[in-house]
Scaffold this motif. Structure first.
Motif, mmCIF file in Angstrom:
data_model
loop_
_atom_site.group_PDB
_atom_site.id
_atom_site.type_symbol
_atom_site.label_atom_id
_atom_site.label_comp_id
_atom_site.label_asym_id
_atom_site.label_seq_id
_atom_site.Cartn_x
_atom_site.Cartn_y
_atom_site.Cartn_z
ATOM 1 N N LEU A 236 -11.171 -26.061 -44.763
ATOM 2 C CA LEU A 236 -11.703 -25.796 -45.926
ATOM 3 C C LEU A 236 -12.591 -26.988 -46.358
ATOM 4 O O LEU A 236 -12.182 -28.187 -46.224
ATOM 5 C CB LEU A 236 -11.232 -24.930 -46.779
ATOM 6 N N ALA A 237 -13.701 -26.646 -47.225
ATOM 7 C CA ALA A 237 -14.338 -27.655 -47.970
ATOM 8 C C ALA A 237 -15.130 -28.869 -47.093
ATOM 9 O O ALA A 237 -15.242 -28.592 -45.960
ATOM 10 C CB ALA A 237 -13.465 -28.382 -48.921
ATOM 11 N N LYS A 238 -15.569 -29.793 -47.480
ATOM 12 C CA LYS A 238 -16.275 -30.849 -46.815
ATOM 13 C C LYS A 238 -15.193 -31.496 -45.840
ATOM 14 O O LYS A 238 -13.932 -31.899 -46.119
ATOM 15 C CB LYS A 238 -16.693 -31.846 -47.832
ATOM 16 N N THR B 85 -21.550 -28.033 -55.421
ATOM 17 C CA THR B 85 -20.421 -27.810 -56.145
ATOM 18 C C THR B 85 -20.551 -28.595 -57.568
ATOM 19 O O THR B 85 -21.156 -29.818 -57.549
ATOM 20 C CB THR B 85 -19.347 -28.450 -55.332
ATOM 21 N N TRP B 86 -20.003 -28.082 -58.794
ATOM 22 C CA TRP B 86 -20.297 -28.715 -59.828
ATOM 23 C C TRP B 86 -19.384 -30.084 -59.836
ATOM 24 O O TRP B 86 -18.306 -30.217 -59.519
ATOM 25 C CB TRP B 86 -19.698 -27.896 -60.955
ATOM 26 N N LEU C 264 -21.030 -35.621 -55.376
ATOM 27 C CA LEU C 264 -19.541 -35.393 -54.855
ATOM 28 C C LEU C 264 -19.461 -35.768 -53.503
ATOM 29 O O LEU C 264 -19.898 -35.057 -52.365
ATOM 30 C CB LEU C 264 -19.474 -34.022 -55.351
ATOM 31 N N GLU D 299 -12.206 -34.910 -53.246
ATOM 32 C CA GLU D 299 -11.188 -33.482 -52.821
ATOM 33 C C GLU D 299 -9.939 -33.979 -52.993
ATOM 34 O O GLU D 299 -9.466 -35.050 -52.741
ATOM 35 C CB GLU D 299 -11.722 -33.016 -51.439
ATOM 36 N N LEU E 207 -9.407 -24.216 -52.870
ATOM 37 C CA LEU E 207 -9.849 -25.356 -52.299
ATOM 38 C C LEU E 207 -11.033 -25.514 -51.508
ATOM 39 O O LEU E 207 -11.449 -26.551 -51.154
ATOM 40 C CB LEU E 207 -8.489 -25.493 -50.893
ATOM 41 N N ASP E 208 -11.585 -24.326 -51.290
ATOM 42 C CA ASP E 208 -12.884 -24.036 -50.564
ATOM 43 C C ASP E 208 -13.989 -24.973 -51.034
ATOM 44 O O ASP E 208 -14.931 -25.260 -50.254
ATOM 45 C CB ASP E 208 -12.923 -22.741 -50.171
ATOM 46 N N THR E 209 -14.200 -25.165 -52.373
ATOM 47 C CA THR E 209 -15.406 -25.617 -52.941
ATOM 48 C C THR E 209 -15.517 -27.075 -52.937
ATOM 49 O O THR E 209 -16.523 -27.464 -53.329
ATOM 50 C CB THR E 209 -15.363 -25.237 -54.282
ATOM 51 N N ALA E 210 -14.545 -27.501 -52.322
ATOM 52 C CA ALA E 210 -14.523 -29.250 -52.470
ATOM 53 C C ALA E 210 -14.528 -29.710 -53.705
ATOM 54 O O ALA E 210 -14.875 -31.042 -53.924
ATOM 55 C CB ALA E 210 -15.709 -29.584 -51.475
ATOM 56 N N SER E 211 -14.295 -29.061 -54.833
ATOM 57 C CA SER E 211 -13.953 -29.645 -56.066
ATOM 58 C C SER E 211 -12.768 -29.939 -56.277
ATOM 59 O O SER E 211 -11.793 -29.373 -55.908
ATOM 60 C CB SER E 211 -14.558 -28.612 -57.009
#
Lengths: 296, 261
Positions: free
Chosen positions: A77-79, A188-189, A196, A201, B101-105
């Motif tokens: 998931l994510a970047k 993403t905020w 970011l 992360e 976890l998915d939002t990369a924040s």
């Protein structure tokens, strides 16, 4: 890697005992069996033992869920967290077949658990000699019920049906009442910090940090940090390393391996490779055996 | 079906009541008791903004969480039903943690990590309390202890004060809220409603199953409000002690019910 990720997700859900997959069915049956043992056995210690087993199982399953949230979330998931991950491409369909086959089995064994267990119960009934005829794992309603007459049952298929119906109903109702959802995509905020990057992360190490600290009495985590400074005011580089001691390999396997090697070295002393020496060993063994046979 | 509608209708009211009571006891003029309904109505009619690094899991999660929480209502309030219920909540939590976890924040990841940590510790407590309920049919003191253990577990499960802070605006102290940080509009409404329903279900379990009196529901809500008022949020690693205390209560209740039986 959408397909690999999907199959990995199904596998992770299965091993985390999430409904309606196969891990859920087996863990549910185990817990129900423990509950049945705790309720029906007469001895106090047996009751306690069953209760604590259930507690231990619950802790293990909770940790398993955490582990696989980490494994799937950090990996897929994510970047992309590294250049290699960014360049990852879906594998060939032949490789996906293997994973897909297992994922489909995971789903089928969960949904069709009643059908599978009907045969498994016969096997376990034969081997343990217990009467299993009161267990009903019927095919028509796909329910599992270890005790026939009681209200103790579970139907993974029905459960899935409820899930799907509720999801669909909610989706349709929302669209009817509030109209179609208008969705925008935005970054993403980032706390107003502009860019970011993947370095912001959460990592796997960070994710498992609470567990390392809370179970530090067992995991024995260690930290090492190393600073190189080119002046008292400027740190040129900073190396930080953390990890846990490998308890089992260090305290269980390593001594065993060492013991085996030491014994081997001892035995080496009498094995010099000379045929004459071996013949004399045979002669000595024969003598000893004869004396043994005479005496006792 | 009636049960379903009743629970959906009343779940925000419980949250609203707790907030209202807390504000009154603090001698503050807070929002009215129906504020959660206004919030939900507003979120439902708003557009959604989705993080561009998020995958389909982020979009799917609100529906999975909501439907899992709703289907928990169908289960009978027996020890067996409760065990199944735990698995269903664990499904909702799994997806919520993945979405965090998915939002990369970094905040989302932090929330998921903490949530998984706390929930994996709370789960044995709940199981032990459920087992005690099954064991002690006629041992009121044991049931009371199990109820106390379940109450502490409920505080942790429903993101209440000594474990989590629902009122905070500081991301670093969030647990449950941190996972929802990137959600907006309809998805946020679904997740908030799901959290309120889960809270109501836990209250109902304590009121109905342990004290077999559903009219105790307001009492439990008042208790939660009082606990929230009188305690500060614990550090994450103090939560281990908190949960361990609940675990000791649960173990004691089981020993009592075994001795009493």
């Amino acid at each position: 890697m959408p397909w690999t990720a999907l199959f990995f997700l199904i596998g992770a859900m299965g091993i985390s005992a999430l409904p309606p997959l196969n891990g859920f069915v087996s863990e549910w049956l185990t817990l129900i069996a423990l509950l049945g043992g705790a309720l029906n056995l007469s001895g106090g210690f047996a009751k306690l033992f069953f209760c604590f087993c259930a507690g231990a199982l619950a802790l293990t399953s909770g940790l398993a869920v955490a582990c696989f949230v980490k494994a799937f979330g950090i990996t897929f998931l994510a970047k992309a967290r590294s250049q290699e991950a960014k360049a990852a491409r879906e594998v060939s369909w032949l490789m996906n077949c293997g994973a897909g086959f297992l994922a489909i089995l995971t789903v089928l064994l969960g949904l069709g658990a009643g059908w599978v267990l009907k045969y498994l119960t016969k096997v376990s009934g034969c081997t343990t000699g217990l009467d299993v005829s009161s267990m009903s794992f019927s095919l028509n309603n796909f329910t599992l019920s270890p005790l026939a007459q009681s209200a103790l049952y579970l139907s993974p298929l029905l459960l899935t049906l409820i899930f799907l119906v509720v999801i669909l109903a909610v989706f349709i109702l929302l669209n009817l009442v509030f109209g179609k959802a208008r969705v925008q995509s935005a970054p993403t905020w980032d706390c107003g910090y502009y860019k970011l990057t993947p370095r912001n992360e959460y990592t796997a190490t960070a994710f498992s940090k609470p567990f390392r600290l809370a179970f530090s009495f067992f995991l024995l985590p260690y930290q090492k940090s190393e600073k190189t400074q080119d002046s008292p005011y400027h740190v040129k580089s900073f190396v930080y390393e953390t990890g846990t001691k490998k308890i089992f390999s260090e305290y269980l396997y390593a001594p065993l391996v060492k013991l085996t090697f030491d014994l081997g070295k001892l035995m080496k002393n009498i094995q010099q490779g000379s045929v004459h020496l071996y013949l004399s060993y045979i002669f000595a063994a024969l003598l000893l055996l004869l004396i043994f046979a005479r005496r006792f | 079906m009636l049960r379903l509608l009743l629970v959906i209708m009343f779940a925000p009211l419980v949250s609203g009541f707790i907030t209202w009571l807390k504000n009154n006891l603090r001698l503050r003029r807070g929002p009215g008791i129906f504020q959660p309904y206004y919030n939900l109505a507003k979120y439902f009619s708003k557009d959604e903004v989705v993080a561009d690094s998020a995958s389909w899991i982020f979009r799917l999660t609100p529906y999975v969480v909501f439907s899992a929480t709703l289907s928990a209502i169908f289960f009978s309030a027996t020890p067996n039903g409760l065990i199944t219920l735990l698995f269903i909540f664990s499904l909702a939590r799994f997806f919520l943690a993945l979405a965090g976890l998915d939002t990369a924040s970094a905040f989302g990841g932090m929330g998921s990590s903490r949530e998984m940590f706390i929930s994996s510790l709370v789960e044995p407590v709940v199981i032990l309390a459920v087992f005690c309920l099954g064991l002690s049919v006629n041992a009121p003191s044991a049931v009371f202890l199990a109820g106390a253990a379940l109450f502490l577990a409920t505080l942790a499960e429903t993101a209440r004060m000594p474990v989590d802070n629902q009122e905070t605006h500081l991301e670093l102290t969030m647990v449950h809220e941190a996972m929802l940080l990137e959600y907006s509009g309809r998805s946020l409404a679904l997740l908030e409603l799901a959290a309120q329903i889960k809270q109501l279900i836990f209250f109902l379990i304590i009121a109905g199953l342990i004290f077999s009196n559903l009219f105790l529901l307001p009492v439990i809500a008042i208790l939660v409000a009082l606990v929230e008022l009188s305690m500060a949020k614990m550090r994450l690693f103090r939560v281990v002690d908190f949960v361990a205390f609940a675990g000791v209560l649960a173990v004691l209740s089981i020993i009592m019910s075994v001795l009493g039986a």
